[in-house]
Design a protein around this motif. Structure first.
Motif, PDB file in Angstrom:
ATOM      1  N   LYS A  47       1.902 -11.394  22.064  1.00 45.02           N
ATOM      2  CA  LYS A  47       1.940 -12.919  21.720  1.00 45.02           C
ATOM      3  C   LYS A  47       0.680 -13.296  21.128  1.00 45.02           C
ATOM      4  O   LYS A  47       0.731 -14.054  20.050  1.00 45.02           O
ATOM      5  CB  LYS A  47       2.026 -13.601  23.077  1.00 45.02           C
ATOM      6  CG  LYS A  47       3.159 -13.543  23.528  1.00 45.02           C
ATOM      7  CD  LYS A  47       3.318 -14.242  25.024  1.00 45.02           C
ATOM      8  CE  LYS A  47       2.697 -15.426  24.927  1.00 45.02           C
ATOM      9  NZ  LYS A  47       2.998 -16.138  26.421  1.00 45.02           N
ATOM     10  N   ARG A  48      -0.336 -12.758  21.247  1.00 46.37           N
ATOM     11  CA  ARG A  48      -1.611 -12.823  20.570  1.00 46.37           C
ATOM     12  C   ARG A  48      -2.263 -12.091  19.387  1.00 46.37           C
ATOM     13  O   ARG A  48      -3.128 -11.964  18.805  1.00 46.37           O
ATOM     14  CB  ARG A  48      -2.926 -12.934  21.640  1.00 46.37           C
ATOM     15  CG  ARG A  48      -2.758 -13.429  22.975  1.00 46.37           C
ATOM     16  CD  ARG A  48      -2.543 -14.817  23.000  1.00 46.37           C
ATOM     17  NE  ARG A  48      -2.008 -15.394  23.984  1.00 46.37           N
ATOM     18  CZ  ARG A  48      -1.415 -16.517  24.561  1.00 46.37           C
ATOM     19  NH1 ARG A  48      -1.179 -17.258  23.506  1.00 46.37           N
ATOM     20  NH2 ARG A  48      -0.894 -16.798  25.738  1.00 46.37           N
ATOM     21  N   GLU A  50      -1.412 -12.076  16.323  1.00 39.85           N
ATOM     22  CA  GLU A  50      -1.739 -12.732  15.089  1.00 39.85           C
ATOM     23  C   GLU A  50      -3.366 -13.008  15.044  1.00 39.85           C
ATOM     24  O   GLU A  50      -3.748 -13.333  14.089  1.00 39.85           O
ATOM     25  CB  GLU A  50      -1.115 -14.036  14.836  1.00 39.85           C
ATOM     26  CG  GLU A  50       0.608 -13.719  14.573  1.00 39.85           C
ATOM     27  CD  GLU A  50       1.388 -14.915  14.025  1.00 39.85           C
ATOM     28  OE1 GLU A  50       1.351 -15.203  13.041  1.00 39.85           O
ATOM     29  OE2 GLU A  50       1.800 -15.656  15.292  1.00 39.85           O
ATOM     30  N   MET A  51      -3.791 -13.276  16.078  1.00 39.58           N
ATOM     31  CA  MET A  51      -5.177 -13.861  16.323  1.00 39.58           C
ATOM     32  C   MET A  51      -6.093 -12.642  16.619  1.00 39.58           C
ATOM     33  O   MET A  51      -7.380 -12.850  16.934  1.00 39.58           O
ATOM     34  CB  MET A  51      -5.418 -14.934  17.357  1.00 39.58           C
ATOM     35  CG  MET A  51      -4.549 -16.191  17.032  1.00 39.58           C
ATOM     36  SD  MET A  51      -4.678 -17.441  18.371  1.00 39.58           S
ATOM     37  CE  MET A  51      -4.150 -16.534  19.527  1.00 39.58           C
ATOM     38  N   SER A 137      -7.891 -15.967  11.546  1.00 37.33           N
ATOM     39  CA  SER A 137      -6.825 -16.968  11.666  1.00 37.33           C
ATOM     40  C   SER A 137      -7.354 -18.260  11.389  1.00 37.33           C
ATOM     41  O   SER A 137      -6.446 -18.962  10.825  1.00 37.33           O
ATOM     42  CB  SER A 137      -6.900 -16.986  13.421  1.00 37.33           C
ATOM     43  OG  SER A 137      -6.236 -15.779  13.530  1.00 37.33           O
ATOM     44  N   TYR A 141      -5.534 -20.748   8.331  1.00 39.08           N
ATOM     45  CA  TYR A 141      -4.641 -21.946   9.175  1.00 39.08           C
ATOM     46  C   TYR A 141      -3.914 -22.702   8.371  1.00 39.08           C
ATOM     47  O   TYR A 141      -2.859 -23.194   8.561  1.00 39.08           O
ATOM     48  CB  TYR A 141      -5.834 -22.538   9.948  1.00 39.08           C
ATOM     49  CG  TYR A 141      -5.190 -23.957  10.640  1.00 39.08           C
ATOM     50  CD1 TYR A 141      -4.788 -23.646  11.936  1.00 39.08           C
ATOM     51  CD2 TYR A 141      -5.148 -24.894  10.333  1.00 39.08           C
ATOM     52  CE1 TYR A 141      -4.590 -24.736  13.043  1.00 39.08           C
ATOM     53  CE2 TYR A 141      -4.765 -26.083  10.954  1.00 39.08           C
ATOM     54  CZ  TYR A 141      -4.463 -26.027  12.263  1.00 39.08           C
ATOM     55  OH  TYR A 141      -3.825 -27.140  13.107  1.00 39.08           O
ATOM     56  N   PHE A 151       3.428 -19.100  10.384  1.00 39.38           N
ATOM     57  CA  PHE A 151       3.291 -19.587  11.774  1.00 39.38           C
ATOM     58  C   PHE A 151       1.676 -19.331  12.190  1.00 39.38           C
ATOM     59  O   PHE A 151       1.759 -19.791  13.667  1.00 39.38           O
ATOM     60  CB  PHE A 151       4.141 -18.766  12.653  1.00 39.38           C
ATOM     61  CG  PHE A 151       5.684 -18.913  12.412  1.00 39.38           C
ATOM     62  CD1 PHE A 151       6.556 -19.995  12.597  1.00 39.38           C
ATOM     63  CD2 PHE A 151       6.352 -17.853  11.719  1.00 39.38           C
ATOM     64  CE1 PHE A 151       7.668 -20.163  12.233  1.00 39.38           C
ATOM     65  CE2 PHE A 151       7.409 -18.217  11.337  1.00 39.38           C
ATOM     66  CZ  PHE A 151       8.149 -19.232  11.685  1.00 39.38           C
ATOM     67  N   MET A 152       0.859 -18.930  11.541  1.00 38.24           N
ATOM     68  CA  MET A 152      -0.523 -18.947  12.098  1.00 38.24           C
ATOM     69  C   MET A 152      -1.092 -20.340  12.598  1.00 38.24           C
ATOM     70  O   MET A 152      -1.771 -20.509  13.694  1.00 38.24           O
ATOM     71  CB  MET A 152      -1.568 -18.447  10.938  1.00 38.24           C
ATOM     72  CG  MET A 152      -2.816 -18.526  11.359  1.00 38.24           C
ATOM     73  SD  MET A 152      -2.997 -16.961  12.475  1.00 38.24           S
ATOM     74  CE  MET A 152      -2.744 -15.522  11.379  1.00 38.24           C
ATOM     75  N   ARG A 154       0.669 -23.056  13.940  1.00 33.04           N
ATOM     76  CA  ARG A 154       1.309 -23.153  15.225  1.00 33.04           C
ATOM     77  C   ARG A 154       0.797 -22.404  16.192  1.00 33.04           C
ATOM     78  O   ARG A 154       0.468 -22.876  17.433  1.00 33.04           O
ATOM     79  CB  ARG A 154       2.805 -22.821  15.005  1.00 33.04           C
ATOM     80  CG  ARG A 154       3.523 -23.253  16.482  1.00 33.04           C
ATOM     81  CD  ARG A 154       5.096 -22.850  16.104  1.00 33.04           C
ATOM     82  NE  ARG A 154       5.801 -23.055  17.601  1.00 33.04           N
ATOM     83  CZ  ARG A 154       6.138 -22.216  18.606  1.00 33.04           C
ATOM     84  NH1 ARG A 154       5.337 -21.261  18.442  1.00 33.04           N
ATOM     85  NH2 ARG A 154       6.463 -22.667  19.731  1.00 33.04           N
ATOM     86  N   THR A 155       0.515 -20.861  15.999  1.00 38.58           N
ATOM     87  CA  THR A 155      -0.118 -20.013  17.060  1.00 38.58           C
ATOM     88  C   THR A 155      -1.337 -20.750  17.331  1.00 38.58           C
ATOM     89  O   THR A 155      -1.559 -20.638  18.620  1.00 38.58           O
ATOM     90  CB  THR A 155       0.177 -18.781  16.424  1.00 38.58           C
ATOM     91  OG1 THR A 155       1.226 -18.197  16.109  1.00 38.58           O
ATOM     92  CG2 THR A 155      -0.829 -17.717  17.564  1.00 38.58           C
ATOM     93  N   MET A 158      -1.352 -23.930  19.608  1.00 39.97           N
ATOM     94  CA  MET A 158      -0.960 -23.638  20.850  1.00 39.97           C
ATOM     95  C   MET A 158      -1.900 -22.977  21.601  1.00 39.97           C
ATOM     96  O   MET A 158      -1.899 -23.282  22.915  1.00 39.97           O
ATOM     97  CB  MET A 158       0.433 -22.940  20.775  1.00 39.97           C
ATOM     98  CG  MET A 158       1.697 -23.478  20.117  1.00 39.97           C
ATOM     99  SD  MET A 158       2.087 -25.285  20.994  1.00 39.97           S
ATOM    100  CE  MET A 158       2.458 -24.609  22.579  1.00 39.97           C
ATOM    101  N   THR A 159      -2.639 -22.097  21.023  1.00 36.80           N
ATOM    102  CA  THR A 159      -3.781 -21.363  21.811  1.00 36.80           C
ATOM    103  C   THR A 159      -4.887 -22.195  22.251  1.00 36.80           C
ATOM    104  O   THR A 159      -5.422 -22.161  23.464  1.00 36.80           O
ATOM    105  CB  THR A 159      -4.372 -20.094  20.906  1.00 36.80           C
ATOM    106  OG1 THR A 159      -3.129 -19.242  20.574  1.00 36.80           O
ATOM    107  CG2 THR A 159      -5.486 -19.358  21.650  1.00 36.80           C
TER     108      THR A 159
END
Length: 355
Positions: A47-48, A50-51, A137, A141, A151-152, A154-155, A158-159
């Motif tokens: 889930k994480r 991407e970051m 990230s 953005y 989707f960076m 959004r991710t 949300m984080t």
């Protein structure tokens, strides 16, 4: 003289078999828990991802899944053996496998220890992965139209909302990057053009943060733009006033989350090792003789057992190579020493193996 001799009668053997059966199935439940935590940890890393740095390691969750499955299988087998040990006819088919099973359990305990150590040591690698990944990230953005980075935004939003954090180290990280896409900038506006031209890299930088940095618990409407400009807001001084955005960095928040998870899993595995590594008398519930019989942890004393073991190892070290042209007697003597060595190792392993 045997080490810690014990007298067993039929009643004691039945109670011992029943107690070991319960411990084995408790270990099966712990194995299911470790397997589930491994799956959960892997999902969280995905889930994480991407970051995090592009090639974050999944060694720890993969090991957790493996040892969880092995714990379930080995302990379920041990529980079956303990259950059948009360019936001599059923136990007879398991008896030849016991020595191999005990050696396998010894190797499994070593794998458990390795997994626990990695849970503690890999935290530093996770910290470095988060530091580099979050830094990238924030840079990406604004790239909502770029394939692979759609989707960076959004991710990351949300984080920041979920973990109540802002930026990599703190909210000022957003001041150093252009996080608003050029498609949403009015380049005909003189103020926008001046801000872009004033930057040597041609970026639109400002003292603002995304909305996801806002603290909803603050009584004041969120101030996310012109954070360092006191005149832009009524009754506002950023140097002394508590800001209504999250001041904690996401690297610290995410690392705290992952490290607490890894520490908890590591402690659970250490507790599992203590549960698995139990003192196991050589004659336990497997002894089906109806009369009273002797049991012990070691057939000889600790000093004598280890002394004999080391002596055999020295002999094998000197004779680790058998000449191809040697006579049959030398070859038989060598393999006799090998078998004696294996028997001694098995007897010593009994001390640290599961019942």
């Amino acid at each position: 003289m045997p080490f810690m001799p014990v007298k067993f009668n039929l009643q004691k053997r039945v109670k011992l078999a029943q107690g070991l059966w319960m411990i084995y199935w408790l270990s099966v439940i712990v194995g299911i828990l470790i397997f589930s935590l491994g799956i959960f940890f892997k999902i969280e890393l995905r889930k994480r991802s991407e970051m995090m740095d592009s090639n974050e390691s999944h060694l720890v969750p993969n090991l957790l899944i493996l040892v969880g499955l092995m714990a379930c299988g080995l302990n379920a087998f041990g529980g079956k053996v303990c259950h059948d040990s009360l019936d001599p006819m059923k136990f007879a088919k398991w008896k030849p496998m016991l020595r191999s099973y005990l050696l396998l359990c010894c190797g499994f305990n070593g794998l458990l220890l390795l997994t626990a150590v990695l849970c503690f040591l890999m935290q530093f690698a996770v910290y470095l992965t988060l530091a580099e990944g979050l830094k990238n990230s924030i840079k990406f953005y604004k790239d909502t139209d770029t394939p692979g980075r759609c989707f960076m935004k959004r991710t990351l939003d949300m984080t920041q909302i979920e973990f109540r954090c802002c930026g990599n180290n703190n909210f000022r990280d957003w001041f150093e990057v252009q996080w608003i896409s050029n498609r949403y900038l009015d380049m005909s506006n003189d103020l926008v053009k001046d801000r872009v031209l004033s930057n040597v890299e041609g970026k639109y930088l400002m003292d603002s943060v995304p909305f996801s940095c806002c603290n909803p618990g603050s009584p004041r409407p969120c101030i996310q733009h012109h954070l360092t400009n006191n005149s832009a807001h009524y009754d506002y001084d950023h140097r002394i006033e508590e800001l209504n955005i999250w001041t904690r960095g996401c690297r610290e928040a995410l690392f705290s989350y992952f490290s607490s998870m890894m520490n908890s899993i590591g402690m659970l595995i250490l507790a599992t090792i203590i549960l698995e590594v139990r003192l196991h008398p050589q004659h336990t519930a497997a002894n089906q003789h109806p009369c009273e019989s002797d049991g012990w942890l070691l057939e000889k004393g600790v000093k004598e057992t280890f002394g004999e073991l080391f002596s055999k190892m020295k002999i094998l070290g000197k004779k680790n190579q058998v000449d191809e042209g040697g006579d049959d007697y030398s070859s038989r003597r060598h393999w006799s020493n090998v078998r004696d060595m294996q028997e001694k190792v098995s007897s010593v392993c009994v001390v640290v193996l599961k019942g």
